[in-house]
Design an enzyme around this catalytic site. Structure first.
Site, PDB file in Angstrom:
ATOM      1  N   THR A 166      77.524  12.656   8.238  1.00  0.00           N
ATOM      2  CA  THR A 166      78.341  13.368   7.591  1.00  0.00           C
ATOM      3  C   THR A 166      79.296  13.805   8.674  1.00  0.00           C
ATOM      4  O   THR A 166      80.754  14.006   8.200  1.00  0.00           O
ATOM      5  CB  THR A 166      77.896  14.708   6.701  1.00  0.00           C
ATOM      6  OG1 THR A 166      77.063  15.308   7.576  1.00  0.00           O
ATOM      7  CG2 THR A 166      77.409  14.182   5.312  1.00  0.00           C
ATOM      8  N   HIS A 167      78.952  13.499   9.880  1.00  0.00           N
ATOM      9  CA  HIS A 167      80.255  13.687  10.986  1.00  0.00           C
ATOM     10  C   HIS A 167      81.153  12.578  11.077  1.00  0.00           C
ATOM     11  O   HIS A 167      82.169  12.412  11.409  1.00  0.00           O
ATOM     12  CB  HIS A 167      79.509  13.926  12.484  1.00  0.00           C
ATOM     13  CG  HIS A 167      78.593  14.951  12.609  1.00  0.00           C
ATOM     14  ND1 HIS A 167      77.600  15.506  11.854  1.00  0.00           N
ATOM     15  CD2 HIS A 167      79.151  16.266  13.436  1.00  0.00           C
ATOM     16  CE1 HIS A 167      77.100  16.750  12.382  1.00  0.00           C
ATOM     17  NE2 HIS A 167      78.111  17.020  13.428  1.00  0.00           N
ATOM     18  N   ASP A 190      73.560  21.532   6.678  1.00  0.00           N
ATOM     19  CA  ASP A 190      73.719  20.471   7.711  1.00  0.00           C
ATOM     20  C   ASP A 190      73.229  20.917   8.979  1.00  0.00           C
ATOM     21  O   ASP A 190      73.136  22.202   9.382  1.00  0.00           O
ATOM     22  CB  ASP A 190      75.102  19.980   7.950  1.00  0.00           C
ATOM     23  CG  ASP A 190      75.479  18.762   8.530  1.00  0.00           C
ATOM     24  OD1 ASP A 190      75.009  17.610   8.450  1.00  0.00           O
ATOM     25  OD2 ASP A 190      75.989  18.823   9.597  1.00  0.00           O
ATOM     26  N   SER A 191      72.745  19.978   9.926  1.00  0.00           N
ATOM     27  CA  SER A 191      72.695  20.391  11.274  1.00  0.00           C
ATOM     28  C   SER A 191      73.666  20.897  12.001  1.00  0.00           C
ATOM     29  O   SER A 191      73.293  21.763  13.139  1.00  0.00           O
ATOM     30  CB  SER A 191      71.664  19.166  12.001  1.00  0.00           C
ATOM     31  OG  SER A 191      72.820  18.112  12.176  1.00  0.00           O
ATOM     32  N   TYR A 244      70.022  16.669  15.013  1.00  0.00           N
ATOM     33  CA  TYR A 244      68.746  16.268  14.480  1.00  0.00           C
ATOM     34  C   TYR A 244      68.540  14.959  15.004  1.00  0.00           C
ATOM     35  O   TYR A 244      67.315  14.740  14.647  1.00  0.00           O
ATOM     36  CB  TYR A 244      68.893  16.610  13.205  1.00  0.00           C
ATOM     37  CG  TYR A 244      68.532  17.950  12.635  1.00  0.00           C
ATOM     38  CD1 TYR A 244      68.545  19.140  13.516  1.00  0.00           C
ATOM     39  CD2 TYR A 244      67.980  18.280  11.394  1.00  0.00           C
ATOM     40  CE1 TYR A 244      68.523  20.362  13.077  1.00  0.00           C
ATOM     41  CE2 TYR A 244      67.708  19.591  10.956  1.00  0.00           C
ATOM     42  CZ  TYR A 244      67.997  20.618  11.571  1.00  0.00           C
ATOM     43  OH  TYR A 244      68.002  22.004  11.256  1.00  0.00           O
ATOM     44  N   GLY A 245      69.398  14.245  15.077  1.00  0.00           N
ATOM     45  CA  GLY A 245      69.244  12.606  15.078  1.00  0.00           C
ATOM     46  C   GLY A 245      68.372  12.185  16.031  1.00  0.00           C
ATOM     47  O   GLY A 245      67.952  11.075  16.196  1.00  0.00           O
ATOM     48  N   ASN A 295      72.638  13.622   6.778  1.00  0.00           N
ATOM     49  CA  ASN A 295      71.668  12.571   6.436  1.00  0.00           C
ATOM     50  C   ASN A 295      70.428  12.492   7.044  1.00  0.00           C
ATOM     51  O   ASN A 295      69.509  11.636   6.625  1.00  0.00           O
ATOM     52  CB  ASN A 295      72.552  11.312   6.955  1.00  0.00           C
ATOM     53  CG  ASN A 295      73.795  10.894   6.096  1.00  0.00           C
ATOM     54  OD1 ASN A 295      73.459  10.010   5.126  1.00  0.00           O
ATOM     55  ND2 ASN A 295      74.939  11.645   6.202  1.00  0.00           N
ATOM     56  N   THR A 296      70.412  12.881   8.468  1.00  0.00           N
ATOM     57  CA  THR A 296      68.951  12.823   9.032  1.00  0.00           C
ATOM     58  C   THR A 296      68.191  13.724   8.462  1.00  0.00           C
ATOM     59  O   THR A 296      66.862  13.074   8.252  1.00  0.00           O
ATOM     60  CB  THR A 296      69.444  13.406  10.606  1.00  0.00           C
ATOM     61  OG1 THR A 296      70.216  12.620  11.422  1.00  0.00           O
ATOM     62  CG2 THR A 296      68.106  13.386  11.366  1.00  0.00           C
TER      63      THR A 296
END
Length: 269
Positions: free
Chosen positions: A195-196, A7-8, A39-40, A71-72
């Site tokens: 996921t946050h 994950d980022s 990342y978004g 997800n990004t």
């Protein structure tokens, strides 16, 4: 026997927590690219470059299978990685498909033609990069027809959560839900496409109303991973469980403990 989870930032811990409960005998190596989060708001090329570097780090640590809990990254980089980058004998999976299969009431791995489903109006809450990629709509179209998706880019939410400012995060969620409902007043279902967001899932639910079914990914990914490993036991890697970060390990560990309410110790990636 480790599986990589990437994950980022810290949002992927919600996925990791669920898959650990579903697969208690499996070891996981978690990598948070905290130094480059979020990342978004990045370009697709930036996301691809950062994601491949992180996944390579997990491959190097002994993982044969990596889950993109971001997800990004799943939206902007996964398909490109699978088509031309993933080495032979390795596998990278995303988090969209299990969620879409659950929403459309399809069995895991059901590859039959798309069909009409009960849910017709879906709200998607995600990062700007995920929304602009239209990856969710693309994957949904493989499985369902006649579904209207209204996407809302939730700028600022990930930053607020990563900084531990939950008051700001909750205010931003309510603002983004209001903006979505101006475009789609009566969604039947809502997808938390980051996921946050499970960390503020109750705020999404309250703002949307009790009649809207809110889909969060963590438990669904855990079930899908268990099914995948039943069919592909060879993808259990050889690494040892660890929490890695490209950021400040102490600061990231403190934030992780705050989020998950248990001791988690990160080390430098």
């Amino acid at each position: 026997m480790a599986i990589g989870v990437f994950d980022s930032g810290l949002g992927g811990l919600t996925v990791l927590n669920a898959v650990q409960k579903r697969l208690p005998d499996v070891e996981f190596i978690y990598l948070a690219d905290t130094a480059n989060a979020p990342y978004g708001v990045r370009t697709a090329d930036d996301i691809y470059t950062l994601t491949t570097a992180a996944v390579q780090r997990l491959f190097d640590a002994g993982c044969d299978l990596v889950i993109l809990a971001c997800n990004t990254a799943s939206a902007a980089a996964l398909r490109r990685m699978q088509e031309g980058w993933v080495p032979e004998g390795k596998r990278v999976l995303g988090v969209f498909v299990p969620l879409i299969e659950a929403m459309t009431e399809r069995q895991w791995g059901d590859n039959s033609p798309p069909r009409e489903v009960a849910v017709k109006h879906v709200a998607l809450f995600a990062t700007p990069a995920t929304v602009s990629s239209r990856a969710f709509q693309r994957e949904l179209a493989f499985r369902a027809i006649g579904v209207d998706v209204e996407a809302q880019a939730c700028g600022g939410v990930v930053d607020a959560i990563e900084e531990g400012d939950m008051i700001l995060a909750e205010a931003l969620v309510r603002s983004h839900v209001d903006a979505l409902k101006r475009k789609m007043p009566h969604p039947q279902a809502a997808i938390l496409g980051c996921t946050h967001y499970p960390l503020v899932q109750d705020v999404f639910q309250q703002a949307l109303g009790a009649d809207v079914q809110v889909y969060s990914q963590a438990a669904l990914v855990g079930e899908s991973l268990a099914d995948y490993l039943t069919r592909h036991p060879d993808k259990m890697g050889s690494g040892t469980a660890a929490y890695l970060t490209t950021g400040n390990p102490k600061r990231v560990s403190d934030r992780a403990v705050q989020f998950m309410r248990r001791q988690i110790t990160f080390v430098s990636a």
